[in-house]
Design a protein around this motif. Structure first.
Motif, short mmCIF file in Angstrom:
data_model
loop_
_atom_site.label_atom_id
_atom_site.label_comp_id
_atom_site.label_asym_id
_atom_site.label_seq_id
_atom_site.Cartn_x
_atom_site.Cartn_y
_atom_site.Cartn_z
N ALA A 1 12.21 -44.91 25.12
CA ALA A 1 10.91 -44.58 25.71
C ALA A 1 10.55 -43.13 25.44
O ALA A 1 9.41 -42.82 25.08
CB ALA A 1 10.95 -44.84 27.22
N VAL A 2 11.52 -42.22 25.58
CA VAL A 2 11.25 -40.80 25.29
C VAL A 2 10.95 -40.60 23.81
O VAL A 2 10.05 -39.83 23.44
CB VAL A 2 12.44 -39.93 25.73
CG1 VAL A 2 12.20 -38.46 25.38
CG2 VAL A 2 12.68 -40.06 27.23
N ALA A 3 11.69 -41.29 22.95
CA ALA A 3 11.45 -41.18 21.51
C ALA A 3 10.06 -41.69 21.15
O ALA A 3 9.38 -41.11 20.28
CB ALA A 3 12.52 -41.96 20.74
N ALA A 4 9.61 -42.77 21.81
CA ALA A 4 8.27 -43.30 21.55
C ALA A 4 7.20 -42.29 21.96
O ALA A 4 6.20 -42.09 21.25
CB ALA A 4 8.08 -44.62 22.29
N LEU A 5 7.39 -41.65 23.11
CA LEU A 5 6.44 -40.62 23.55
C LEU A 5 6.42 -39.44 22.58
O LEU A 5 5.36 -38.90 22.26
CB LEU A 5 6.81 -40.14 24.96
CG LEU A 5 6.62 -41.14 26.10
CD1 LEU A 5 7.12 -40.55 27.40
CD2 LEU A 5 5.15 -41.53 26.24
N LEU A 6 7.60 -39.04 22.11
CA LEU A 6 7.68 -37.93 21.17
C LEU A 6 6.96 -38.27 19.87
O LEU A 6 6.21 -37.45 19.32
CB LEU A 6 9.15 -37.59 20.91
CG LEU A 6 9.45 -36.46 19.93
CD1 LEU A 6 8.78 -35.16 20.39
CD2 LEU A 6 10.95 -36.27 19.77
N ALA A 7 7.17 -39.49 19.37
CA ALA A 7 6.51 -39.91 18.14
C ALA A 7 4.99 -39.96 18.33
O ALA A 7 4.23 -39.57 17.43
CB ALA A 7 7.04 -41.27 17.70
N LEU A 8 4.54 -40.42 19.50
CA LEU A 8 3.11 -40.49 19.76
C LEU A 8 2.48 -39.11 19.79
O LEU A 8 1.37 -38.90 19.28
CB LEU A 8 2.86 -41.21 21.09
CG LEU A 8 1.40 -41.46 21.48
CD1 LEU A 8 0.69 -42.28 20.42
CD2 LEU A 8 1.32 -42.15 22.83
N LEU A 9 3.18 -38.14 20.37
CA LEU A 9 2.65 -36.77 20.41
C LEU A 9 2.58 -36.17 19.01
O LEU A 9 1.64 -35.42 18.70
CB LEU A 9 3.55 -35.89 21.29
CG LEU A 9 3.51 -36.17 22.79
CD1 LEU A 9 4.48 -35.27 23.51
CD2 LEU A 9 2.10 -35.97 23.34
#
Length: 286
Positions: free
Chosen positions: A27-35
């Motif tokens: 979930a954190v990796a997905a947020l990082l990729a989205l940013l």
């Protein structure tokens, strides 16, 4: 093509998400990729606001440490300590940090380093990193007091019963992994290595793009070496590039002036980087 991508990425990620210890990091990796992909999206804006407000709060508590911060710590900490002492027999001692905690810590540090790797800082990435690193110890301690953390059933991915007493592949070094990651990240930020290293690695690509813009007059937004250059200004034999997502109250970016003094309409200060390159900051709109 779609089937190939599904077998290469979607199915392995789905299997990884079913394994214990990988859901929160994913979930954190997905947020990082989205940013990184959308540096001006709603998520980026919300995290930027949270980071700026957190900075104001930190400054307020630091300036008024004795009259405000100390009483708050006493009001909050004393009842919590008394409750912990009273109900200590019901509290469960935390186990060694698992994959979820260590991967989230690594991703939080990575978000901070990426946020520091651009001119003027990317407050959205810094907000994600700060929230991850601040929430991680609290969530980790609270998780060990829940019934789910006390279950010892088989892992659905491996069909094996976990052994709480097993040392694991890292053993006792798991306790040192998070402090080492935080220390390394703090040292890199202190010596401004993220921005210097990233610019040094991407300078050839940025120079080629700048030369192309000067030769053709192309000022369209573009992705160059991982930077989103959203605005290009051609002035007096050079060019200024605004990096998307940087700065909270003023734009920031890079400028390329190989044969003259840097000039920009909305630029207030320059810092020389060598080879005709400069980093710049714009007018503060706060």
């Amino acid at each position: 093509m779609i089937i190939d991508l599904r077998h290469r990425f979607v199915i392995p990620l789905r299997r990884l998400a079913r394994r214990r210890g990988y859901r929160a990091p994913l979930a954190v990796a997905a947020l990082l990729a989205l940013l990184l992909v959308a540096p001006h999206g709603e998520l980026h804006g919300a995290l930027m606001v949270a980071y700026v407000l957190g900075g104001f709060l930190w400054t307020f508590l630091d300036v008024l440490f004795l009259p405000v911060t100390v009483p708050l710590l006493v009001i909050v900490g004393l009842p919590a300590a008394l409750l912990a002492i009273r109900y200590r027999k019901y509290l469960r001692r935390p186990a060694r940090p698992g994959n979820s905690a260590l991967l989230c810590c690594a991703l939080g540090v990575a978000a901070v380093l990426l946020g520091e790797s651009v001119p003027g800082e990317d407050c959205g990435l810094l907000g994600l990193g700060a929230l991850t690193l601040l929430a991680l110890p609290v969530g980790w301690l609270l998780w060990h007091q829940t019934p789910w953390a006390r279950r010892t059933g088989p892992d659905p991915a491996t069909a094996k019963d976990p052994d709480p007493a097993a040392p694991g592949p890292l053993g006792r070094w798991r306790w040192a992994a998070a402090p080492l990651l935080l220390t390394a990240g703090a040292l890199l930020v202190h010596y401004d290595l993220p921005a210097d290293a990233r610019f040094a690695a991407t300078r050839p690509a940025l120079t080629a793009h700048a030369e192309h813009a000067l030769a053709t007059g192309d000022t369209a937004p573009a992705w160059v070496a991982g930077y989103r250059l959203e605005r290009t200004e051609l002035v007096r034999g050079g060019a200024t590039f605004t990096v998307a997502g940087t700065g909270a109250f003023a734009p920031h970016g890079y400028a390329y002036f190989p044969h003259g003094t840097p000039v920009g309409e909305a630029v207030t200060s320059y810092e020389e980087l060598g080879g005709g390159w400069y980093s710049w900051s714009g007018t503060d709109h706060f």
